[in-house]
Design a protein around this motif. Structure first.
Motif, short mmCIF file in Angstrom:
data_model
loop_
_atom_site.label_atom_id
_atom_site.label_comp_id
_atom_site.label_asym_id
_atom_site.label_seq_id
_atom_site.Cartn_x
_atom_site.Cartn_y
_atom_site.Cartn_z
N ALA A 141 0.73 -1.29 -0.10
CA ALA A 141 -0.14 0.03 0.11
C ALA A 141 0.83 1.37 0.24
CB ALA A 141 -1.04 0.17 1.17
N THR A 142 1.97 1.04 0.44
CA THR A 142 3.04 2.40 0.46
C THR A 142 3.09 2.97 -0.98
OG1 THR A 142 4.87 1.05 0.68
CG2 THR A 142 4.23 1.90 2.75
N ALA A 145 -0.05 4.94 -2.20
CA ALA A 145 -0.25 5.83 -1.28
C ALA A 145 0.76 7.06 -1.48
CB ALA A 145 0.01 5.43 0.09
N ASN A 148 -0.32 8.85 -4.76
CA ASN A 148 -1.30 10.04 -4.42
C ASN A 148 -0.82 10.98 -3.81
OD1 ASN A 148 -4.43 9.00 -4.74
ND2 ASN A 148 -3.01 7.31 -4.81
N ALA A 149 0.10 10.81 -2.80
CA ALA A 149 0.78 11.93 -2.11
C ALA A 149 1.35 12.98 -3.03
CB ALA A 149 1.49 11.48 -0.88
N ALA A 177 -4.40 8.48 -0.09
CA ALA A 177 -3.14 7.82 0.34
C ALA A 177 -3.46 7.23 1.72
CB ALA A 177 -2.41 8.82 0.17
N VAL A 178 -4.05 7.93 2.62
CA VAL A 178 -4.33 7.53 4.12
C VAL A 178 -5.21 6.42 4.05
CG1 VAL A 178 -5.13 7.95 6.39
CG2 VAL A 178 -4.04 9.89 4.95
N PHE A 180 -5.24 3.93 2.08
CA PHE A 180 -4.61 2.58 1.44
C PHE A 180 -3.71 2.10 2.90
CE2 PHE A 180 -4.12 4.36 -2.93
CZ PHE A 180 -5.18 3.87 -3.32
N LEU A 181 -3.31 2.71 3.50
CA LEU A 181 -2.20 2.39 4.60
C LEU A 181 -2.65 1.16 5.53
CD1 LEU A 181 -0.52 5.85 5.42
CD2 LEU A 181 0.46 4.09 3.79
N PRO A 205 -9.92 0.26 0.89
CA PRO A 205 -8.89 0.80 -0.07
C PRO A 205 -9.23 0.47 -1.36
CG PRO A 205 -7.83 -0.39 1.89
CD PRO A 205 -9.52 -0.55 2.12
N TRP A 212 -10.59 6.85 -6.98
CA TRP A 212 -9.61 7.79 -7.14
C TRP A 212 -9.38 7.83 -8.80
CZ3 TRP A 212 -4.65 6.57 -9.47
CH2 TRP A 212 -3.92 7.51 -9.48
#
Length: 237
Positions: A141-142, A145, A148-149, A177-178, A180-181, A205, A212
């Motif tokens: 997921a990072t 994320a 997206n960030a 993004a958040v 997804f974490l 997610p 998105w």
């Protein structure tokens, strides 16, 4: 600018959503996901029963990864317009993360395809490949994320009189993004909201990712149209 190519790449994002829904739903029967707490025999039985559908789904996922590459390129093209600097770091970051997510598409498809290729093999090996596919799918997921960030901060940093994309989309991308974490925690749980079939690790997610694509896709098409207008009026885009 080549507006036709950019539009084609932007539309590819909508295709990704359609392919993933068909692949995960009617093709593989992975909506809802397989339970991580199922035994090796139970997982192997599912792969034996759905072997053809799972194989088809993995082909669709690979096409989805290719379309994701095109969508990433379209985002980069418009992000470059936002970054009024010699070195567009956020644009590069978005491209690198997008390229990494393509590897995730490939890895998920290969793991599930190999499991379905010989579903009569040792059930523990089928379970292992199934586990690997779900871990690739959600625990990475990072990468999306950070992608997206990068887009979110580029939008919020665009100080042009006529921004490429609306500011609310920047906050939207950061919030996605958040969301997804929580997938990072699936390694600790076989049941509950943080398991790979849980609300926080999968359902939120999964649908956030789809939303998105749809929202950014619409805004990309608008930004491409804006770029065309600026160029036709003789101003620099």
């Amino acid at each position: 600018m080549n507006s036709t190519s950019q539009r084609a790449c932007a539309w590819a994002g909508f295709v990704v959503v359609a392919l993933l829904l068909v692949a995960m739903g009617p093709a593989a029967g992975f909506l809802p996901p397989l339970r991580p707490g199922d035994s090796a025999a139970e997982i192997a039985a599912i792969y034996q029963e759905r072997a053809t559908g799972i194989r088809i789904s993995t082909v669709l996922i690979l096409f989805g990864g290719a379309c994701f590459a095109a969508f990433t390129a379209a985002i980069a093209a418009q992000m470059r317009r936002m970054e009024h600097r010699a070195t567009p770091v956020l644009t590069y970051l978005q491209l690198v993360c997008g390229g990494s997510v393509i590897v995730v598409f490939i890895s998920v498809a290969v793991c599930w395809s190999v499991a379905a290729f010989r579903p009569d093999r040792n059930p523990e090996l089928v379970q292992l490949l199934n586990d690997l596919g779900w871990f690739w799918f959600l625990m990475t997921a990072t990468l999306p994320a950070l992608q997206n960030a990068a887009l979110g901060f580029a939008i919020l940093g665009d100080r042009a009189a006529r921004p490429v994309m609306p500011r609310w989309l920047g906050f939207f991308s950061l919030w996605i993004a958040v969301l997804f974490l929580p997938g990072l925690l699936l390694t600790f749980f076989k049941t509950g909201p943080f398991a790979w079939n849980g609300l926080l690790a999968f359902w939120i997610p999964f649908f956030a990712f789809g939303a998105w694509f749809l929202v950014v896709g619409v805004q990309l098409l608008k930004a491409i149209g804006q770029q065309e207008q600026l160029q036709s009026s003789g101003r620099s885009a």
